[in-house]
Motif scaffolding. Structure first.
Motif, PDB file in Angstrom:
ATOM      1  N   LYS A  26      -1.504   9.143   8.173  1.00  0.00           N
ATOM      2  CA  LYS A  26      -0.635  10.116   8.835  1.00  0.00           C
ATOM      3  C   LYS A  26       0.828   9.739   8.625  1.00  0.00           C
ATOM      4  N   SER A  27       1.154   8.422   8.819  1.00  0.00           N
ATOM      5  CA  SER A  27       2.545   7.991   8.602  1.00  0.00           C
ATOM      6  C   SER A  27       2.939   8.217   7.159  1.00  0.00           C
ATOM      7  N   TYR A  28       2.002   7.934   6.225  1.00  0.00           N
ATOM      8  CA  TYR A  28       2.292   8.096   4.803  1.00  0.00           C
ATOM      9  C   TYR A  28       2.614   9.550   4.493  1.00  0.00           C
ATOM     10  N   GLU A  29       1.783  10.456   5.053  1.00  0.00           N
ATOM     11  CA  GLU A  29       1.980  11.872   4.747  1.00  0.00           C
ATOM     12  C   GLU A  29       3.326  12.368   5.270  1.00  0.00           C
ATOM     13  N   ASP A  30       3.702  11.877   6.481  1.00  0.00           N
ATOM     14  CA  ASP A  30       4.967  12.325   7.050  1.00  0.00           C
ATOM     15  C   ASP A  30       6.137  11.958   6.159  1.00  0.00           C
ATOM     16  N   LYS A  31       6.087  10.733   5.626  1.00  0.00           N
ATOM     17  CA  LYS A  31       7.255  10.243   4.913  1.00  0.00           C
ATOM     18  C   LYS A  31       7.070  10.217   3.400  1.00  0.00           C
ATOM     19  N   HIS A  32       6.050  10.894   2.933  1.00  0.00           N
ATOM     20  CA  HIS A  32       5.690  10.860   1.517  1.00  0.00           C
ATOM     21  C   HIS A  32       6.865  11.202   0.608  1.00  0.00           C
ATOM     22  N   SER A  33       7.495  12.364   0.865  1.00  0.00           N
ATOM     23  CA  SER A  33       8.580  12.768  -0.040  1.00  0.00           C
ATOM     24  C   SER A  33       9.809  11.890   0.129  1.00  0.00           C
ATOM     25  N   ALA A  34      10.084  11.435   1.373  1.00  0.00           N
ATOM     26  CA  ALA A  34      11.246  10.555   1.567  1.00  0.00           C
ATOM     27  C   ALA A  34      11.074   9.262   0.791  1.00  0.00           C
ATOM     28  N   LEU A  35       9.825   8.714   0.799  1.00  0.00           N
ATOM     29  CA  LEU A  35       9.560   7.476   0.066  1.00  0.00           C
ATOM     30  C   LEU A  35       9.769   7.678  -1.426  1.00  0.00           C
ATOM     31  N   GLN A  36       9.252   8.821  -1.941  1.00  0.00           N
ATOM     32  CA  GLN A  36       9.396   9.059  -3.385  1.00  0.00           C
ATOM     33  C   GLN A  36      10.855   9.234  -3.774  1.00  0.00           C
ATOM     34  N   GLU A  37      11.628   9.902  -2.895  1.00  0.00           N
ATOM     35  CA  GLU A  37      13.052  10.089  -3.154  1.00  0.00           C
ATOM     36  C   GLU A  37      13.758   8.746  -3.230  1.00  0.00           C
ATOM     37  N   LYS A  38      13.415   7.848  -2.272  1.00  0.00           N
ATOM     38  CA  LYS A  38      14.036   6.529  -2.241  1.00  0.00           C
ATOM     39  C   LYS A  38      13.670   5.735  -3.494  1.00  0.00           C
ATOM     40  N   LEU A  39      12.389   5.823  -3.922  1.00  0.00           N
ATOM     41  CA  LEU A  39      11.967   5.080  -5.105  1.00  0.00           C
ATOM     42  C   LEU A  39      12.672   5.620  -6.344  1.00  0.00           C
ATOM     43  N   ARG A  40      12.897   6.945  -6.368  1.00  0.00           N
ATOM     44  CA  ARG A  40      13.623   7.521  -7.503  1.00  0.00           C
ATOM     45  C   ARG A  40      15.041   6.974  -7.544  1.00  0.00           C
ATOM     46  N   GLU A  41      15.666   6.850  -6.359  1.00  0.00           N
ATOM     47  CA  GLU A  41      17.041   6.343  -6.312  1.00  0.00           C
ATOM     48  C   GLU A  41      17.175   4.934  -6.821  1.00  0.00           C
ATOM     49  N   ILE A  42      16.166   4.067  -6.465  1.00  0.00           N
ATOM     50  CA  ILE A  42      16.339   2.673  -6.867  1.00  0.00           C
ATOM     51  C   ILE A  42      15.798   2.401  -8.265  1.00  0.00           C
ATOM     52  N   SER A  43      15.325   3.431  -8.970  1.00  0.00           N
ATOM     53  CA  SER A  43      14.874   3.216 -10.344  1.00  0.00           C
ATOM     54  C   SER A  43      16.032   2.758 -11.194  1.00  0.00           C
ATOM     55  N   ILE A  91       0.832  -1.205   0.000  1.00  0.00           N
ATOM     56  CA  ILE A  91       0.000   0.000   0.000  1.00  0.00           C
ATOM     57  C   ILE A  91       0.864   1.251   0.000  1.00  0.00           C
ATOM     58  N   LEU A  92       1.884   1.279   0.884  1.00  0.00           N
ATOM     59  CA  LEU A  92       2.691   2.498   1.002  1.00  0.00           C
ATOM     60  C   LEU A  92       3.528   2.746  -0.244  1.00  0.00           C
ATOM     61  N   SER A  93       4.187   1.684  -0.777  1.00  0.00           N
ATOM     62  CA  SER A  93       5.044   1.931  -1.938  1.00  0.00           C
ATOM     63  C   SER A  93       4.196   2.220  -3.169  1.00  0.00           C
ATOM     64  N   SER A  94       3.047   1.564  -3.298  1.00  0.00           N
ATOM     65  CA  SER A  94       2.186   1.800  -4.451  1.00  0.00           C
ATOM     66  C   SER A  94       1.615   3.212  -4.421  1.00  0.00           C
ATOM     67  N   ALA A  95       1.225   3.674  -3.211  1.00  0.00           N
ATOM     68  CA  ALA A  95       0.686   5.031  -3.102  1.00  0.00           C
ATOM     69  C   ALA A  95       1.754   6.063  -3.433  1.00  0.00           C
ATOM     70  N   ALA A  96       3.005   5.815  -2.977  1.00  0.00           N
ATOM     71  CA  ALA A  96       4.086   6.757  -3.289  1.00  0.00           C
ATOM     72  C   ALA A  96       4.394   6.722  -4.775  1.00  0.00           C
ATOM     73  N   LYS A  97       4.330   5.512  -5.371  1.00  0.00           N
ATOM     74  CA  LYS A  97       4.644   5.363  -6.786  1.00  0.00           C
ATOM     75  C   LYS A  97       3.680   6.180  -7.636  1.00  0.00           C
ATOM     76  N   HIS A  98       2.366   6.121  -7.300  1.00  0.00           N
ATOM     77  CA  HIS A  98       1.378   6.802  -8.119  1.00  0.00           C
ATOM     78  C   HIS A  98       1.050   8.185  -7.596  1.00  0.00           C
ATOM     79  N   ASP A  99       1.840   8.650  -6.622  1.00  0.00           N
ATOM     80  CA  ASP A  99       1.711  10.024  -6.138  1.00  0.00           C
ATOM     81  C   ASP A  99       0.289  10.340  -5.696  1.00  0.00           C
TER      82      ASP A  99
END
Lengths: 196, 189
Positions: free
Chosen positions: B108-125, B75-83
């Motif tokens: 709430k946890s998702y919102e706190d770490k939203h940009s960090a998750l997207q940054e991490k996903l960008r790195e592992i692309s 749920i968390l990675s998919s939500a970050a993936k599709h913004d």
């Protein structure tokens, strides 16, 4: 079908197993799962006051008995008849039979692994790019899909990098779906029905 | 039913099935589990002892623990993936049957770490052949065995790049004459 166990096996199994069958059965299965541990031979030999070589032979004999029985998936009666040749007491034969039946499936699974195999799929990473311009030509719009296929081959991992345009990728997908659909054809279904 | 956090596709069946497993935990424990899962997604290491302590109240077996970690990761990675913003995520999860308190905690946890998750996903692309280092040196050749007076400057370039297939660093050393080097620079301006 009866197993043919050699004379040596009879001697080694007989003298050692009379002592501690349950424990050695458990250790033998453990060795089959994870590989043998020579320290156990030393420890057991000290406890039983015998030469560690006989401990090793005994356990190896037991492992051989289990792997051969599982290899051929022999029935209970055949197993009992084969072990009867060794001349053990009823109780011992019963214990060995229990050991065989309980661990049969697991040992078969372990034995199925080392067969020679080609590298198989581990994971797939992909990326969609659009080429906007290059040194000879400006103002382009060329989409490409880059794939990194991770393969696993028993020992190590390898990776292959492939690049394709979306039309070829679609064609690839159609071909693979056609291959999957082949499983549902009547010819394949007839064969699968007859094997099962 | 199309869900935005699944990329406008149907939600996978196993995610739907695990919603009831998640509902068995209290919402506070689930929020703490989310924090652990996010730490794992950001490669900060997941503390399995804490996870088993959190799930022991709800008497999860090892299969249930694995399932709940898997569904939260998805749920968390998919939500970050599709913004997806946290309000839509919240309403979609409630549609799937997750109780309101659990949903608010997760979002709430998702919102706190939203940009960090997207940054991490960008790195592992997927990235092929990264250039790691460039070293250069300019030499001046005075003479050689072929010609007594050479007087030519040359550039030596050492490029360290990552091989796309084996992920190991490959070093290439190139020697370029002055003219060729000028061509290289002008063309790539």
């Amino acid at each position: 079908m009866l197993l043919v166990l050699s004379e040596e096996h009879n001697e080694h199994l007989g003298s050692f197993l009379v002592r501690i069958v349950g424990e050695s059965g458990r250790i033998a299965v453990q060795f089959l799962k994870k590989g043998s541990n020579p320290k156990i031979y030393e420890g057991a030999a000290r406890k039983l006051n015998v030469w560690s070589g006989s401990v090793q032979h005994g356990l190896e004999g037991l492992m051989y008995l289990l792997t051969e029985s599982c290899k051929l998936t022999i029935s209970e009666e055949d197993f009992q008849d084969s072990v009867l040749v060794l001349g053990f007491s009823e109780e011992l034969t019963e214990l060995l039979l229990q050991l065989y039946l309980e661990n049969r499936k697991e040992i078969r699974q372990i034995l199925s692994k080392p067969a020679p195999s080609l590298p198989h799929y581990h994971s797939l990473e992909w990326r969609l790019d659009v080429q906007l311009s290059s040194r000879p030509l400006r103002h382009q719009l060329k989409p490409t899909v880059t794939l990194k296929l991770h393969l696993e081959d028993g020992a190590g991992r390898s990776a292959r990098v492939l690049q394709t345009d979306p039309a070829t990728l679609q064609h690839l997908i159609d071909e693979l779906e056609r291959a999957l659909a082949e499983l549902k054809s009547s010819h394949c279904r007839r064969i699968l029905r007859n094997i099962q | 039913m199309r869900f935005r956090f699944c990329g406008d596709l149907d939600c996978p069946d196993w995610v739907l099935a695990e919603m009831s497993t998640l509902a068995r935990m209290s919402s506070v424990k689930m929020k703490l589990l989310c924090v652990q899962v996010i730490k794992d997604l950001l490669d900060e290491g997941i503390d399995y002892d804490k996870v088993s302590k959190l799930t022991s109240d709800a008497k999860f077996e090892s299969g249930d623990i694995k399932a709940s970690i898997a569904v939260l990761s998805f749920i968390l990675s998919s939500a970050a993936k599709h913004d997806v913003d946290s309000d839509s995520l919240s309403s979609e999860l409630q549609q799937l049957g997750l109780p309101k308190e659990h949903t608010t905690g997760l979002c709430k946890s998702y919102e706190d770490k939203h940009s960090a998750l997207q940054e991490k996903l960008r790195e592992i692309s997927l990235r092929l052949g990264r250039l790691e280092a460039v070293n250069w040196r300019v030499d001046y050749t005075l003479s050689s065995s072929e010609l007594k007076q050479v007087n030519e400057p040359t550039v030596q370039l050492k490029l360290q790049a990552q091989d796309p297939e084996t992920d190991s660093t490959q070093t290439t050393v190139v020697t370029i004459t002055a003219d060729k080097f000028r061509v290289l620079l002008t063309v790539n301006r």
